[in-house]
Design an enzyme around this catalytic site. Structure first.
Site, short mmCIF file in Angstrom:
data_model
loop_
_atom_site.label_atom_id
_atom_site.label_comp_id
_atom_site.label_asym_id
_atom_site.label_seq_id
_atom_site.Cartn_x
_atom_site.Cartn_y
_atom_site.Cartn_z
N GLU A 1 -0.60 -6.59 -7.40
CA GLU A 1 0.64 -5.83 -7.45
C GLU A 1 1.79 -6.78 -7.79
O GLU A 1 1.94 -7.81 -7.18
CB GLU A 1 0.87 -5.17 -6.09
N SER B 1 -4.25 -6.57 -2.38
CA SER B 1 -3.57 -7.66 -1.68
C SER B 1 -3.64 -8.90 -2.55
O SER B 1 -4.55 -9.05 -3.35
CB SER B 1 -4.28 -8.00 -0.37
N GLY C 1 0.81 -1.22 0.00
CA GLY C 1 0.00 0.00 0.00
C GLY C 1 0.84 1.27 0.00
O GLY C 1 0.58 2.19 -0.79
N CYS D 1 5.51 -13.45 -0.28
CA CYS D 1 4.59 -13.89 -1.34
C CYS D 1 4.77 -15.33 -1.81
O CYS D 1 3.80 -16.07 -1.90
CB CYS D 1 4.70 -12.98 -2.54
#
Ligand code: UDX
Ligand code: ADP
EC number: 1.1.1.22
Length: 466
Positions: free
Chosen positions: A162, A132, A15, A277
């Site tokens: 993202e 997210s 963010g 991730c």
């Protein structure tokens, strides 16, 4: 539809930088980043740009330009939701640590809370953007909550995953390979997609902005990370084979990377991939596949994680073996704790697991990392719950000087590829260590032959001939 006010819920690694760049590139849009964590918001608002909560090269300049002009950080979540036409959800979605899907599925608690808060605070129609990483079909859950609890308002849900990598976040945001936007194929859905396309088009060429349906977008994010992680596990598997066959993994990587069908990126053998991730997204994919009964698909991707765990364990075992099968009471220096260079993020860092392994063997570990605080290092170890937090503090010390870290050490383990490690005075380090001085390069960045000439016993990933 032209968006003039954006709200982003979650001021973390995704963010914060993403909104800072949108604000920098779109001065006509007011961007408010909100978070429930007061300390984090205070740090984003702090005078000293060296102390932003997220360390990313170049981020300080972007924040300096936009903050106070059209970029704001606040804890007043409801006010920002009310005012915005477009809301990004950028909260954490860690792997579940309890109940059904424990250790595998994504914990969507925070996403659901966001959806409920958006529904309760909104007074006009809005576009809600999932930023997210989320399992496929999460948008459906978000939509359900908004439609059923949202005072009869209309919400369009977009998926806009993202793809930035930490350490190069600002570069990646300014010049992305692609931007992906998934939305409904309805007139309202297309209008929402276009509104978001127009924002990115302020600085990204339109042919790099891809639009798809929501489900393709959600799944593409998981797939991209799974493919990248798979490349690392593949080259790491080959590194072990190199060590027994006298092949050199860097040479193999160069040779196969020259094939344009394979490509040269993401072929660096290492002590194992980390980051928030890769593991999480693959586990997610495995969980989803199993829940649909696709066991072969699940097993296939799960192997990428198993290989990564093996690589971390193998690195630790090699240290123990080289130190005559005991590290009990021996000082072992860790250079680097972050999961990669140029970030202060340590989530899933290989260093944590290598340390845990060595601590089980009662080693004394001394850590130096240019950007990671002692507090974070202890928190990472405490989180594993392997031993008491007193023991973690007893067996692990953290120092701010690399030469102090190496003093009287039996071995150095290089865990993160920070550039500064290469330029150290290695003769000075060698002379300050106990002999024989052992060095384990988990990133293959040091000049191994030079170190060998100094007197080090060098061990590197995928190289047997040092
Ligand atoms: C990744 C994806 O690259 C990004 O697109 C996504 O948005 C988030 O997840 P990140 O985790 O920040 O980004 O970093 P990345 O550069 O992908 O590295 C992940 C891990 O793999 C690191 O621990 C890195 O050191 C390791 N790695 C990477 C290797 O060991 N070898 C390589 O060749 C590349
Ligand atoms: P990421 O890497 O995905 O950005 P982080 O953990 O760095 O993840 O950041 C997520 C942020 O989201 C945290 O700062 C957390 O406090 C914030 N957050 C989580 N839930 C909410 C919520 N309901 N409202 C506002 N902020 C939230």
């Amino acid at each position: 539809m032209k968006v003039s006010k954006i709200c982003c819920i979650g001021a973390g690694y995704v963010g914060g930088p993403t909104m800072a760049v949108i604000a920098q590139k779109c001065p006509e849009i007011t961007v408010t980043v909100v978070d429930i964590n007061q300390a984090r918001i205070d740090a984003w608002n702090g005078e000293d740009l060296d102390k932003l909560p997220v360390y990313e090269p170049g981020l300080d300049r972007v924040v300096a330009e936009a903050r106070g002009r059209n970029l704001f950080f606040s804890t007043d979540v409801n006010k920002a939701i009310k005012e915005a036409e477009m809301i990004f959800i950028s909260v954490n979605t860690p792997t579940k640590t309890y109940g059904e899907g424990k250790g595998m599925a994504a914990d969507l608690k925070w996403v659901e809370l966001c959806a409920r808060q958006i529904a309760a605070a909104s007074e006009k129609n809005k576009i809600v953007v999932e930023k997210s990483t989320l399992p496929v079909r999460t948008a459906q859950a978000v939509k359900d909550i908004l439609d059923n609890t949202g005072n009869g308002l209309k919400f369009q849900i977009l998926s806009n995953p993202e793809f930035l990598a930490e350490g190069t976040a600002v570069e990646d945001l300014l010049d992305p390979d692609r931007v992906l936007i998934g939305g409904d194929d309805t007139p309202e859905g297309r209008e929402a997609i276009n509104a978001l396309v127009e924002i990115y088009a302020s600085w990204v060429p339109k042919d790099r902005i891809l639009t798809t349906n929501v489900w393709s977008s959600e799944l593409s994010k998981l797939t991209a990370n799974a493919f990248l992680a798979q490349r690392v596990s593949s080259i790491n598997a080959i590194s072990e084979l190199c060590e027994v066959t006298e092949a050199d993994v860097s040479e193999v990587a160069r040779a196969i990377g020259a094939d344009s069908r394979i490509g040269s990126k993401f072929l660096k053998a290492s002590v194992g991939f980390g980051g928030s991730c890769f593991q999480k997204d693959i586990l997610n994919m495995v969980y989803i596949s199993r829940s649909y009964g696709l066991h072969e698909v699940a097993d296939y991707w799960e192997q990428v994680i198993k290989m990564n765990d093996h690589q971390k364990a193998r690195f630790a075992k090699n240290i123990i073996r080289s130190l005559y099968n005991t590290v009990n009471g021996k000082k072992i220096t860790f250079l680097g704790w972050a999961f990669k260079k140029d970030t202060n993020d340590t989530r899933e860092s290989a260093a944590i697991y290598v340390a845990d392994h060595l601590l089980n063997e009662q080693a004394q570990i001394c850590v130096y990392d240019p950007k990671v605080s002692a507090e974070k290092i202890y928190a990472d170890l405490d989180y594993l719950n392997t031993r008491s937090s007193e023991d973690n503090r007893k067996y692990v010390t953290v120092v701010n000087d690399p030469y102090e870290a190496c003093l009287d050490s039996h071995a150095i383990a290089l865990l993160t590829e920070w550039d500064e490690f290469v330029s150290y005075d290695w003769s000075k380090i060698y002379n300050a260590m106990l002999q024989p001085a052992q060095l384990f390069d988990g990133r293959n960045i040091l000049p191994h032959q030079d170190l060998k000439k100094i007197g080090f016993r060098v061990s590197a990933i995928g190289k047997s001939n040092i």
